[in-house]
Enzyme design. Structure first.
Site, mmCIF file in Angstrom:
data_model
loop_
_atom_site.group_PDB
_atom_site.id
_atom_site.type_symbol
_atom_site.label_atom_id
_atom_site.label_comp_id
_atom_site.label_asym_id
_atom_site.label_seq_id
_atom_site.Cartn_x
_atom_site.Cartn_y
_atom_site.Cartn_z
ATOM 1 N N GLU A 1 25.034 16.511 17.389
ATOM 2 C CA GLU A 1 23.773 16.186 16.939
ATOM 3 C C GLU A 1 23.095 15.264 18.142
ATOM 4 O O GLU A 1 21.915 15.112 18.636
ATOM 5 C CB GLU A 1 23.733 15.077 15.740
ATOM 6 C CG GLU A 1 24.039 16.196 14.438
ATOM 7 C CD GLU A 1 24.316 15.364 13.208
ATOM 8 O OE1 GLU A 1 23.542 15.563 12.139
ATOM 9 O OE2 GLU A 1 24.979 14.154 13.233
ATOM 10 N N GLU B 1 30.132 19.347 9.042
ATOM 11 C CA GLU B 1 30.365 18.177 7.888
ATOM 12 C C GLU B 1 30.543 18.891 6.392
ATOM 13 O O GLU B 1 31.204 18.363 5.754
ATOM 14 C CB GLU B 1 28.967 17.806 7.724
ATOM 15 C CG GLU B 1 28.789 16.713 9.067
ATOM 16 C CD GLU B 1 28.115 17.318 10.023
ATOM 17 O OE1 GLU B 1 27.879 16.644 11.270
ATOM 18 O OE2 GLU B 1 28.176 18.681 10.274
#
Length: 193
Positions: free
Chosen positions: A46, A66
């Site tokens: 990210e 995730e």
């Protein structure tokens, strides 16, 4: 730190902080380069996605794993990844948690450049090259692109017209045009004003 994820309240606080930090990086009015030489997974991916350009070394690995923890990317990964590689590819990566090696990351557009050696060396060369340019014009260009991709073509073109006019009030535009007329392209010595 995964150990900080306790429940909804902690998740709300953490995602707000992560978004704030990564949005601040994305909003820097300069060409922000990520140099990835190892793992850029989860928040690391990210962070790289919040940058304008990603240079990957041969051992770089990208991913949003995730889902393997039963959660989703919380720092902009679903949105910035989709903007970078397309919705279908982003879904595949986010829903499987698959890690993407450097060569594939480059092929699918997750890494903008793949180098054989240390990506930091190439990053510094590119940063030095860009830093010699017209900084205000660069900031306006970045703004036009970043704001334009999230709007209609007509609105994006209107924004481009607006910043095109705005850039002509800079000292660098006068220097650049005069230098081009006198010496040809690429010879201007910009001031950043």
């Amino acid at each position: 730190d995964i150990s900080e994820f306790g429940g909804p309240e902690e998740a709300r606080r953490i995602t707000a902080q992560i978004h704030g930090a990564l949005d601040a990086i994305a909003a820097i009015p300069r060409f922000v380069i990520a140099s990835v030489s190892g793992y850029a997974l989860g928040g690391g991916c990210e962070l790289a996605l919040a940058c304008d350009y990603r240079i990957a070394g041969p051992r770089a690995v990208f991913g949003q794993p995730e889902i393997l923890l039963g959660i989703i990317p919380g720092g902009g990964g679903t949105q910035r990844l989709a903007g970078q590689v397309g919705a279908s590819r982003a879904k595949e990566l986010c829903l499987t948690g698959r890690q993407v090696p450097a060569e594939e990351a480059h092929r699918i557009g997750l890494a903008d450049e793949l180098v054989e050696g240390d990506p930091m060396e190439r990053s510094l060369v590119l940063a030095a090259e860009v830093s010699r340019g017209a900084l205000t014009a660069q900031a306006l260009t970045k703004r036009a692109i970043d704001e334009g991709v999230s709007t209609s073509l007509a609105e994006a073109l209107a924004l481009e017209q607006q910043v095109f006019v705005e850039v002509f009030s800079t000292e660098d535009s006068q220097i650049g045009v005069a230098s081009f007329l006198e010496h040809g392209p690429g010879k201007a010595q910009f001031t950043g004003r």
